[in-house]
Design an enzyme around this catalytic site. Structure first.
Site, PDB file in Angstrom:
ATOM      1  N   CYS A  39      -4.911   9.902 -54.413  1.00  0.00           N
ATOM      2  CA  CYS A  39      -3.507  10.171 -53.869  1.00  0.00           C
ATOM      3  C   CYS A  39      -2.575  10.407 -54.765  1.00  0.00           C
ATOM      4  O   CYS A  39      -1.326  10.828 -54.892  1.00  0.00           O
ATOM      5  CB  CYS A  39      -3.311   9.154 -52.643  1.00  0.00           C
ATOM      6  SG  CYS A  39      -3.954   9.376 -51.680  1.00  0.00           S
ATOM      7  N   CYS A  59      -3.784   5.109 -43.309  1.00  0.00           N
ATOM      8  CA  CYS A  59      -4.843   4.565 -44.660  1.00  0.00           C
ATOM      9  C   CYS A  59      -3.680   3.580 -45.492  1.00  0.00           C
ATOM     10  O   CYS A  59      -3.409   2.654 -45.650  1.00  0.00           O
ATOM     11  CB  CYS A  59      -4.880   5.479 -45.973  1.00  0.00           C
ATOM     12  SG  CYS A  59      -5.998   5.136 -47.096  1.00  0.00           S
ATOM     13  N   CYS A  60      -1.962   4.370 -45.476  1.00  0.00           N
ATOM     14  CA  CYS A  60      -0.897   3.339 -46.196  1.00  0.00           C
ATOM     15  C   CYS A  60      -0.318   2.640 -44.897  1.00  0.00           C
ATOM     16  O   CYS A  60      -0.582   1.326 -45.674  1.00  0.00           O
ATOM     17  CB  CYS A  60       0.011   4.542 -46.376  1.00  0.00           C
ATOM     18  SG  CYS A  60      -0.389   5.577 -47.724  1.00  0.00           S
ATOM     19  N   CYS A  82      -2.003   5.392 -55.520  1.00  0.00           N
ATOM     20  CA  CYS A  82      -3.830   5.650 -56.009  1.00  0.00           C
ATOM     21  C   CYS A  82      -4.457   6.182 -56.225  1.00  0.00           C
ATOM     22  O   CYS A  82      -4.343   7.417 -56.156  1.00  0.00           O
ATOM     23  CB  CYS A  82      -4.321   4.695 -54.125  1.00  0.00           C
ATOM     24  SG  CYS A  82      -3.127   3.779 -53.182  1.00  0.00           S
ATOM     25  N   CYS A 127       4.753   6.333 -48.566  1.00  0.00           N
ATOM     26  CA  CYS A 127       3.727   6.011 -47.677  1.00  0.00           C
ATOM     27  C   CYS A 127       4.383   5.264 -46.969  1.00  0.00           C
ATOM     28  O   CYS A 127       3.600   4.610 -45.888  1.00  0.00           O
ATOM     29  CB  CYS A 127       2.803   4.711 -49.244  1.00  0.00           C
ATOM     30  SG  CYS A 127       4.528   2.938 -49.520  1.00  0.00           S
TER      31      CYS A 127
END
Length: 236
Positions: free
Chosen positions: A209, A123-124, A206, A231
């Protein structure tokens, strides 16, 4: 006269010369904006506490500096509200919200729902690292608000660093600042800041998270219940 330092011509001699001639954070910022053109340097800002401090310092050196915010589409509303306040306070700064190449809906269809839970590294990669790589294309240097105090992965950060990940020069003016220094500067200069800082969110990323911090470790609210601590942007 010292040549412009780039990833390609980096040498320890050039690094030492710049380091010897620029002894503190403001010297480094002035050197950076005197050395690199507006097109050649960008500040990647998360608009945390360090971010508002560094934005204010940059504005004192370069009124038309370029700043990018990696807009994952998953940030707190308070973060977006702060960015609008910063745009109003520093109207000549070029502040861009850099979005990923795929939307959250596309990401869900391709990789499954809530990728930040099932595979936070991917995702990062999609929503932060790839957009930053695109934003840095064509530049020679970028600025980051890293501080050595933030954790073990950052203790060896220098003012000027050869960035192997993005094939660039990474400039970190705040490496010697403490958390107390950051907040003293914010209060003395009456800077706007993310309201979540007043609700025990010292490090803000985010929304899915980032959790409140109750144990005093400033970054312990990031990626809770995971061994992830970065990240990936600052990991070579």
């Amino acid at each position: 006269m010292l040549d412009v330092i780039t990833y390609e011509n980096w040498s320890e001699e050039k690094f030492k010369e710049v380091s010897q001639n620029n002894k503190d954070y403001f010297d480094i910022l002035k050197w950076a904006y005197n050395t690199y053109s507006t097109e050649d340097i960008v500040y990647a800002c998360s608009f945390g506490a360090e971010g508002v401090v560094l934005t204010d310092l940059i504005y004192k050196v370069k009124k038309e500096a370029r700043i990018i915010f990696l807009d994952t589409g998953l940030h707190f509303k308070e973060t977006y509200e702060l960015i609008e306040k910063m745009k109003q306070r520093y109207p000549t700064l070029i502040i861009e919200l850099k979005k990923p190449s795929i939307s959250l809906d596309q990401q869900s269809r391709e990789y499954g729902e809530e990728l930040w839970r099932t595979n936070p590294n991917l995702c990062c990669q999609i929503r932060k690292i790839e957009p930053l790589k695109e934003a840095l294309a064509g530049t020679r240097a970028w600025i980051s608000g890293l501080r050595r105090e933030q954790g073990p992965t950052r203790v060896k950060t220098e003012y000027i660093n050869k960035d192997e990940k993005f094939k660039n020069i990474k400039i970190c003016p705040l490496i010697h600042w403490t958390w107390e220094d950051i907040w003293n500067y914010i209060r003395l200069n009456h800077l706007p800041y993310n309201e979540l800082h007043d609700q025990q969110y010292p490090s803000i990323g985010c929304e899915p998270c980032t959790k409140q911090v109750l144990n005093g470790d400033l970054r312990s609210g990031r990626w809770v219940n995971s061994d992830k601590i970065e990240c990936g942007i600052h990991v070579q």
